[in-house]
Design a protein around this motif. Structure first.
Motif, mmCIF file in Angstrom:
data_model
loop_
_atom_site.group_PDB
_atom_site.id
_atom_site.type_symbol
_atom_site.label_atom_id
_atom_site.label_comp_id
_atom_site.label_asym_id
_atom_site.label_seq_id
_atom_site.Cartn_x
_atom_site.Cartn_y
_atom_site.Cartn_z
ATOM 1 N N ARG A 155 0.647 -1.011 -0.268
ATOM 2 C CA ARG A 155 -0.333 0.763 -0.173
ATOM 3 C C ARG A 155 0.527 1.292 0.184
ATOM 4 N NH1 ARG A 155 -2.207 3.753 3.990
ATOM 5 N NH2 ARG A 155 -3.818 3.906 3.279
ATOM 6 N N THR A 156 1.373 2.649 -1.187
ATOM 7 C CA THR A 156 1.444 3.601 -0.737
ATOM 8 C C THR A 156 1.113 4.645 -1.063
ATOM 9 O OG1 THR A 156 0.807 3.164 -2.968
ATOM 10 C CG2 THR A 156 2.741 2.082 -2.470
ATOM 11 N N LYS A 157 1.472 5.907 -0.458
ATOM 12 C CA LYS A 157 0.696 6.816 -0.307
ATOM 13 C C LYS A 157 2.376 7.554 -1.005
ATOM 14 C CE LYS A 157 -0.003 10.297 3.417
ATOM 15 N NZ LYS A 157 0.206 10.320 4.867
ATOM 16 N N LYS A 158 1.040 8.664 -2.464
ATOM 17 C CA LYS A 158 2.229 9.628 -2.661
ATOM 18 C C LYS A 158 2.272 11.047 -1.403
ATOM 19 C CE LYS A 158 -0.533 8.377 -6.458
ATOM 20 N NZ LYS A 158 0.239 8.859 -7.654
ATOM 21 N N VAL A 159 3.665 11.012 -1.617
ATOM 22 C CA VAL A 159 4.422 12.325 -0.938
ATOM 23 C C VAL A 159 4.987 13.006 -1.965
ATOM 24 C CG1 VAL A 159 5.972 13.008 1.273
ATOM 25 C CG2 VAL A 159 4.302 10.708 0.998
ATOM 26 N N PRO A 160 4.472 14.882 -1.391
ATOM 27 C CA PRO A 160 5.005 15.410 -2.409
ATOM 28 C C PRO A 160 6.518 15.914 -1.962
ATOM 29 C CG PRO A 160 4.165 16.019 -0.580
ATOM 30 C CD PRO A 160 4.078 15.540 -0.235
ATOM 31 N N ARG A 161 7.148 16.144 -2.651
ATOM 32 C CA ARG A 161 8.398 16.180 -2.997
ATOM 33 C C ARG A 161 8.907 18.219 -3.311
ATOM 34 N NH1 ARG A 161 10.300 13.882 0.885
ATOM 35 N NH2 ARG A 161 9.807 10.535 0.860
ATOM 36 N N PHE A 163 6.781 18.017 -6.884
ATOM 37 C CA PHE A 163 5.691 16.747 -7.484
ATOM 38 C C PHE A 163 5.988 15.315 -6.593
ATOM 39 C CE2 PHE A 163 10.884 15.867 -6.461
ATOM 40 C CZ PHE A 163 10.300 14.685 -6.286
ATOM 41 N N THR A 164 5.589 14.576 -6.696
ATOM 42 C CA THR A 164 4.561 13.617 -5.944
ATOM 43 C C THR A 164 5.569 12.340 -5.971
ATOM 44 O OG1 THR A 164 2.817 12.613 -7.244
ATOM 45 C CG2 THR A 164 2.322 14.335 -5.618
ATOM 46 N N GLU A 165 5.898 11.526 -4.717
ATOM 47 C CA GLU A 165 6.722 10.849 -4.937
ATOM 48 C C GLU A 165 5.526 9.799 -3.921
ATOM 49 O OE1 GLU A 165 10.961 8.761 -3.094
ATOM 50 O OE2 GLU A 165 10.346 10.971 -2.925
ATOM 51 N N ASP A 166 5.699 7.928 -4.438
ATOM 52 C CA ASP A 166 4.930 6.801 -3.883
ATOM 53 C C ASP A 166 5.577 6.550 -3.167
ATOM 54 O OD1 ASP A 166 2.658 7.178 -5.856
ATOM 55 O OD2 ASP A 166 2.780 6.097 -6.742
ATOM 56 N N ILE A 167 5.301 6.310 -2.221
ATOM 57 C CA ILE A 167 5.845 6.001 -0.783
ATOM 58 C C ILE A 167 5.109 4.545 0.053
ATOM 59 C CG2 ILE A 167 7.203 6.475 1.731
ATOM 60 C CD1 ILE A 167 8.701 7.594 -0.945
#
Length: 243
Positions: free
Chosen positions: A155-161, A179-183
């Motif tokens: 399960r991933t969550k989009k985190v802004p970078r 941008f967003t990164e799937d963590i």
């Protein structure tokens, strides 16, 4: 000696002929002019009078003859049906599957019932739900259902970078791209359950029903080969009715 299957072969034709005879007789007796006749002659009051020829109309339909014709047609039907029904009480056969008598001494009427029920049962089984062949299934004795092997997914969550394209100067602010990164934040473990049946199980059930259907048909043919004793009851019935 006449066999039951021979009686069955002629029964439909005899029944149709009897119904046709009764229908024809009904229509005939509704036509009053066909049952009426007359005869008359003419005589003048003196010898000088006009002479006229006699007139007559013949009766074309006699009700008693119609009754006789109806009786003749129906006596045959009564006798054929009686012969069939009396023989059905003694015509029996075993339903044999794989060399074993599954049902012993089944009368013809019951074999006909079985044939119809097995057709319906075959249709029902053919519609049973089956397990998805794309999955690997094992039977879970505790849940009493089929289950797949557990499949683990993330399960991933989009985190802004922020990505700095150009550092800030005394003349220009920093140029930053967001941008967003799937963590990965967790794991799913999925197990599917199903109350459906394996396709091989459904095919086995269909094969059993088919085998029993064949056995019942063979038994019916054997029972229908029973010798019949001609029953003549129609004459007594119509002698009483139309005497």
């Amino acid at each position: 000696m006449t066999k039951l299957n021979q009686i069955l072969a002629v029964e439909k034709g005899v029944k149709a002929g009897s119904q046709r005879a009764v229908t024809d007789a009904y229509h005939v007796i509704q036509k009053a002019p066909l049952l009426s006749g007359l005869s008359r002659t003419y005589q003048p009051i003196d010898d000088e009078g006009e002479q006229l020829p006699p007139e007559s109309t013949r009766v074309q339909v006699k009700a008693e003859q119609v009754l006789a014709d109806v009786a003749k047609a129906m006596i045959r039907l009564f006798d054929v049906t009686a012969t069939k029904d009396w023989t059905n009480t003694v015509a029996k056969a075993d339903v044999v599957v794989d060399g074993q008598a599954l049902i012993e001494g089944a009368p013809v009427t019951y074999l006909l019932f079985l044939e119809k029920q097995l057709v319906d049962l075959h249709t029902f089984i053919s519609k049973l739900p089956t397990l998805d062949p794309a999955e690997t299934w094992t039977f879970d004795d505790n849940a009493e259902t089929w289950r797949t092997e557990p499949v683990k997914t993330t399960r991933t969550k989009k985190v802004p970078r922020n990505h700095v394209l150009a550092e800030a100067t005394d003349k220009h602010p920093a140029q930053v791209q967001v941008f967003t990164e799937d963590i990965v934040v967790g794991y799913w473990t999925k197990t599917a359950f199903s109350g459906a049946l394996p396709a091989r199980r459904v095919n086995e059930l269909l094969a059993r029903v088919q085998k029993l259907q064949d056995a019942v048909k063979f038994a019916r043919e054997e029972a229908n080969g029973a010798a019949v004793e001609d029953r003549q009851v129609g004459d007594a019935v119509f002698t009483y009715l139309f005497a």
